[in-house]
Design a protein around this motif. Structure first.
Motif, PDB file in Angstrom:
ATOM      1  N   LYS A   6       0.818  -1.217   0.000  1.00  0.00           N
ATOM      2  CA  LYS A   6       0.000   0.000   0.000  1.00  0.00           C
ATOM      3  C   LYS A   6       0.851   1.267   0.000  1.00  0.00           C
ATOM      4  O   LYS A   6       0.398   2.328  -0.442  1.00  0.00           O
ATOM      5  N   LYS A   7       2.085   1.171   0.470  1.00  0.00           N
ATOM      6  CA  LYS A   7       2.946   2.357   0.548  1.00  0.00           C
ATOM      7  C   LYS A   7       3.189   2.973  -0.822  1.00  0.00           C
ATOM      8  O   LYS A   7       3.336   4.185  -0.945  1.00  0.00           O
ATOM      9  N   ASN A   8       3.264   2.141  -1.851  1.00  0.00           N
ATOM     10  CA  ASN A   8       3.530   2.644  -3.198  1.00  0.00           C
ATOM     11  C   ASN A   8       2.341   2.459  -4.144  1.00  0.00           C
ATOM     12  O   ASN A   8       2.479   2.549  -5.360  1.00  0.00           O
ATOM     13  N   CYS A   9       1.189   2.172  -3.552  1.00  0.00           N
ATOM     14  CA  CYS A   9      -0.004   1.900  -4.360  1.00  0.00           C
ATOM     15  C   CYS A   9      -0.741   3.197  -4.676  1.00  0.00           C
ATOM     16  O   CYS A   9      -0.783   4.120  -3.859  1.00  0.00           O
ATOM     17  N   GLU A  10      -1.297   3.261  -5.874  1.00  0.00           N
ATOM     18  CA  GLU A  10      -2.107   4.413  -6.265  1.00  0.00           C
ATOM     19  C   GLU A  10      -3.448   3.937  -6.787  1.00  0.00           C
ATOM     20  O   GLU A  10      -3.539   2.897  -7.425  1.00  0.00           O
ATOM     21  N   GLY A  11      -4.491   4.701  -6.469  1.00  0.00           N
ATOM     22  CA  GLY A  11      -5.811   4.382  -6.999  1.00  0.00           C
ATOM     23  C   GLY A  11      -6.780   3.922  -5.940  1.00  0.00           C
ATOM     24  O   GLY A  11      -6.426   3.732  -4.758  1.00  0.00           O
ATOM     25  N   SER A  12      -8.019   3.711  -6.369  1.00  0.00           N
ATOM     26  CA  SER A  12      -9.104   3.389  -5.443  1.00  0.00           C
ATOM     27  C   SER A  12      -9.080   1.957  -4.946  1.00  0.00           C
ATOM     28  O   SER A  12      -9.802   1.614  -4.008  1.00  0.00           O
ATOM     29  N   GLU A  13      -8.262   1.099  -5.526  1.00  0.00           N
ATOM     30  CA  GLU A  13      -8.272  -0.309  -5.144  1.00  0.00           C
ATOM     31  C   GLU A  13      -7.206  -0.671  -4.116  1.00  0.00           C
ATOM     32  O   GLU A  13      -7.030  -1.844  -3.791  1.00  0.00           O
ATOM     33  N   SER A  73     -17.706  -4.999   2.498  1.00  0.00           N
ATOM     34  CA  SER A  73     -16.468  -4.233   2.646  1.00  0.00           C
ATOM     35  C   SER A  73     -15.328  -4.776   1.790  1.00  0.00           C
ATOM     36  O   SER A  73     -14.205  -4.275   1.880  1.00  0.00           O
ATOM     37  N   LYS A  74     -15.598  -5.761   0.943  1.00  0.00           N
ATOM     38  CA  LYS A  74     -14.537  -6.431   0.198  1.00  0.00           C
ATOM     39  C   LYS A  74     -14.378  -5.923  -1.232  1.00  0.00           C
ATOM     40  O   LYS A  74     -13.581  -6.488  -1.985  1.00  0.00           O
ATOM     41  N   TYR A  75     -15.104  -4.898  -1.610  1.00  0.00           N
ATOM     42  CA  TYR A  75     -15.019  -4.408  -2.990  1.00  0.00           C
ATOM     43  C   TYR A  75     -15.253  -2.902  -3.019  1.00  0.00           C
ATOM     44  O   TYR A  75     -15.937  -2.339  -2.157  1.00  0.00           O
ATOM     45  N   PRO A  76     -14.679  -2.209  -4.021  1.00  0.00           N
ATOM     46  CA  PRO A  76     -14.912  -0.764  -4.172  1.00  0.00           C
ATOM     47  C   PRO A  76     -16.380  -0.483  -4.508  1.00  0.00           C
ATOM     48  O   PRO A  76     -17.108  -1.349  -5.001  1.00  0.00           O
ATOM     49  N   LYS A  77     -16.788   0.746  -4.265  1.00  0.00           N
ATOM     50  CA  LYS A  77     -18.184   1.144  -4.422  1.00  0.00           C
ATOM     51  C   LYS A  77     -18.715   0.870  -5.825  1.00  0.00           C
ATOM     52  O   LYS A  77     -19.873   0.477  -5.995  1.00  0.00           O
ATOM     53  N   GLU A  78     -17.875   1.052  -6.840  1.00  0.00           N
ATOM     54  CA  GLU A  78     -18.352   0.885  -8.212  1.00  0.00           C
ATOM     55  C   GLU A  78     -18.709  -0.562  -8.554  1.00  0.00           C
ATOM     56  O   GLU A  78     -19.338  -0.829  -9.593  1.00  0.00           O
ATOM     57  N   PHE A  79     -18.345  -1.497  -7.689  1.00  0.00           N
ATOM     58  CA  PHE A  79     -18.686  -2.894  -7.947  1.00  0.00           C
ATOM     59  C   PHE A  79     -19.926  -3.338  -7.162  1.00  0.00           C
ATOM     60  O   PHE A  79     -20.259  -4.522  -7.157  1.00  0.00           O
ATOM     61  N   ASP A 108     -22.234 -11.767  -4.045  1.00  0.00           N
ATOM     62  CA  ASP A 108     -22.029 -11.769  -5.498  1.00  0.00           C
ATOM     63  C   ASP A 108     -21.195 -10.579  -5.961  1.00  0.00           C
ATOM     64  O   ASP A 108     -20.443 -10.673  -6.941  1.00  0.00           O
ATOM     65  N   ASN A 109     -21.304  -9.463  -5.262  1.00  0.00           N
ATOM     66  CA  ASN A 109     -20.481  -8.296  -5.611  1.00  0.00           C
ATOM     67  C   ASN A 109     -18.996  -8.571  -5.369  1.00  0.00           C
ATOM     68  O   ASN A 109     -18.136  -8.058  -6.093  1.00  0.00           O
ATOM     69  N   THR A 110     -18.682  -9.400  -4.364  1.00  0.00           N
ATOM     70  CA  THR A 110     -17.272  -9.761  -4.140  1.00  0.00           C
ATOM     71  C   THR A 110     -16.758 -10.629  -5.294  1.00  0.00           C
ATOM     72  O   THR A 110     -15.604 -10.517  -5.697  1.00  0.00           O
ATOM     73  N   VAL A 111     -17.621 -11.490  -5.820  1.00  0.00           N
ATOM     74  CA  VAL A 111     -17.248 -12.332  -6.957  1.00  0.00           C
ATOM     75  C   VAL A 111     -17.055 -11.476  -8.207  1.00  0.00           C
ATOM     76  O   VAL A 111     -16.130 -11.697  -8.995  1.00  0.00           O
ATOM     77  N   LEU A 112     -17.921 -10.476  -8.364  1.00  0.00           N
ATOM     78  CA  LEU A 112     -17.808  -9.565  -9.503  1.00  0.00           C
ATOM     79  C   LEU A 112     -16.497  -8.780  -9.447  1.00  0.00           C
ATOM     80  O   LEU A 112     -15.818  -8.594 -10.473  1.00  0.00           O
TER      81      LEU A 112
END
Length: 545
Positions: free
Chosen positions: A349-356, A395-401, A426-430
């Motif tokens: 996470k220290k070098n991660c960028e973006g919503s994921e 809580s296992k997926y970003p809002k857009e999923f 199912d959203n976690t699978v998606l």
């Protein structure tokens, strides 16, 4: 749910009135032990008796005798332990009873709320759960159980003043109790068959002996496993092409919710559209909890067969044979490994960028760069996901999923409708579908490199079928949702060509298990060794004639 709260209210009311007399009079140690035993049975073992009543043939004389036999067994074990403790010391006896009250309240909550069975596998699950996951179980209902069934009884136990009784008299009472209860149990042999048939379900619900006994069993198993790993025989490589193989270990994914396996909802739109993704039919896991399953995935043989000898797992073995091994994890539960790079989600996470970056997507952060920086011809990467781990699926997926709605936003899963619970899952699978598609693009972007990934979940998940939630049910009685897992592979065109793989042959496989992973990875790297089992290598079995 209302019925459970009514039972809880009546029990705590009865507890208070039961102890009120104890404050006025000073009970003898024997009376106090009997009192505690009866209260333990009534206050903490009602889920066990509820299960028994549901599985017996109504309120017949035979059923009542069976229940009395179950009661006698609980009473015998409990009084035996308590008498021994109070013979040693009244303070010790009280202290242990206080600890049991607090622990029992939490155990009963999970048994009632999630219908779990506190056997050795579930205890292993508990010990290997990190705080980030255990915090998801916190709820007002848990607090109520802890206060009413834990703190209040513990306070009452401490308040009661117990008369000193001679050890000889206590021992005599102990002998009488053992003789009487053992006689009842012995003459009830006709009821043993039913108890034996339901031993795992009953044993996993007896408080506090379910978690006490199985904690001891788990620690003994752990001690046997914590031995020096035996090195596997060295291997040779039949080719030297630049090859990258990625193993994605999913979490709590069950096959029946993947559209790749015929699920009616489009949970795998990207994987379905992707070329060279092969879905393996009838795939099963080795266990229903993470630590045992991951150990099996990384083992060259069945690790549950014997604890006398522990062999080095796949990552360590490949690293020792000259393969660059990178382990990236947002989970836990792997056996001891020795690899070139071990990165947790916090490191990534220290070098991660973006919503994921707060989700499994962090595992892909700068993955291509790490692979390209390797000077080895063979690179093996393990991505250990948090996947679809419950109970907070939302809580296992970003809002857009969050595509399937409405969703369950409670950790008390029985409070949600089945539709809400399934939608959240199912959203976690998606989201996992998106994750694996991003991994494919990463591998396709590697120049002059043959690549493949294997995805398999550690185990499945129960979503309320038969009143069971989550996972960790003993394998012999687990519902199929907990061991039928998704298992599929993606291969680059160069990987297919170099190994002469027939996709049709691979797709035609009738059965696959986690035991295929070790030897299939060896086959993907063109490795040969004494421990290589060609019959378990999926790629070799799928070669064109």
């Amino acid at each position: 749910m209302k019925r459970n709260h009514t039972i809880l209210s009546r029990l705590t009311t009865g507890l208070c009135s039961f102890f009120r007399q104890g404050f006025k009079t000073k009970p003898s140690t024997s009376s106090f032990v009997i009192l505690l035993t009866l209260l333990n049975t009534a206050l903490y073992n009602w889920p066990l008796f509820s299960f028994s009543i549901k599985n017996l043939d109504g309120f017949t004389l035979n059923s009542m005798q069976t229940l009395m036999t179950v009661f006698a067994a609980i009473y015998l074990v409990t009084t035996l332990v308590l008498y021994v403790l109070f013979i040693l010391s009244r303070r010790l006896g009280k202290a242990v009873c206080v600890v049991f009250a607090l622990a029992n309240s939490l155990a009963v909550y999970f048994v009632v709320t999630y219908n779990v069975i506190l056997d050795r596998t579930m205890i292993g699950n508990i010990f290997n759960t990190q705080y980030s996951e255990s915090g998801q179980f916190l709820s007002p209902k848990l607090a109520i159980y802890f206060i009413l069934l834990g703190v209040l009884p513990a306070w009452l136990i401490l308040r009661v003043s117990v008369q000193k009784t001679s050890r000889i008299r206590l021992f005599a009472h102990l002998i009488i109790t053992v003789i009487v209860t053992s006689t009842w149990i012995w003459q009830s042999q006709s009821h043993w068959l039913w108890i034996d048939d339901h031993a795992k379900q009953l044993g996993g619900r007896i408080m506090p002996w379910s978690y006490v006994g199985n904690t001891i069993r788990y620690q003994n198993q752990l001690a046997k496993e914590n031995v020096v790993q035996t090195l596997l025989p060295d291997a040779t490589f039949d080719s030297n092409e630049k090859t990258v193989v990625v193993l994605v270990i999913g979490e709590s994914a069950r096959a029946e919710n993947f559209s790749l396996y015929g699920y009616e909802k489009p949970t795998n739109p990207l994987l379905t559209a992707s070329e060279n993704v092969v879905t393996l039919k009838n795939a099963t896991s080795c266990a229903t909890y993470t630590t045992e399953s991951v150990k099996c995935i990384l083992s060259h043989n069945n690790p549950s067969g014997s604890f006398s000898e522990q062999f080095e797992p796949l990552p360590s073995y490949l690293q020792r044979q000259g393969v660059d091994v990178f382990w990236r994890t947002k989970n836990w539960g792997e056996p001891p490994i020795k690899v070139a790079s071990y990165l947790s989600s916090g490191d990534l996470k220290k070098n991660c960028e973006g919503s994921e970056c707060d989700y499994d997507g962090v595992l892909l952060s700068h993955l291509a760069e790490q692979i390209q920086e390797s000077d080895k011809q063979k690179v093996f990467v393990v991505l250990h996901q948090t996947g679809s781990h419950g109970p907070s699926y939302y809580s296992k997926y970003p809002k857009e999923f969050e595509v399937f709605k409405p969703i369950c936003r409670s950790v008390e899963l029985s409070n949600c409708t089945q539709e809400e619970l399934i939608n959240a899952y199912d959203n976690t699978v998606l989201y996992n579908d998106h994750f694996l598609d991003q991994l494919r693009k990463t591998l396709e972007g590697l120049k002059d490199t043959s690549s493949a990934y294997l995805y398999v979940s550690d185990h499945g998940e129960s979503l309320g079928e038969g009143g069971i939630y989550l996972h960790g049910t003993p394998y012999s009685i687990a519902p199929e949702q907990q061991f039928k897992v998704p298992f599929f592979v993606w291969m680059s065109p160069s990987f297919i060509d170099q190994r002469h793989i027939s996709i049709d042959k691979l797709r035609a496989r009738e059965q696959s298990t986690q035991a295929n992973i070790f030897h299939s990875v060896m086959g993907a790297f063109d490795m040969n060794s004494e421990i290589y089992n060609k019959d378990l290598d999926m790629f070799r079995a799928a070669r064109q004639q």
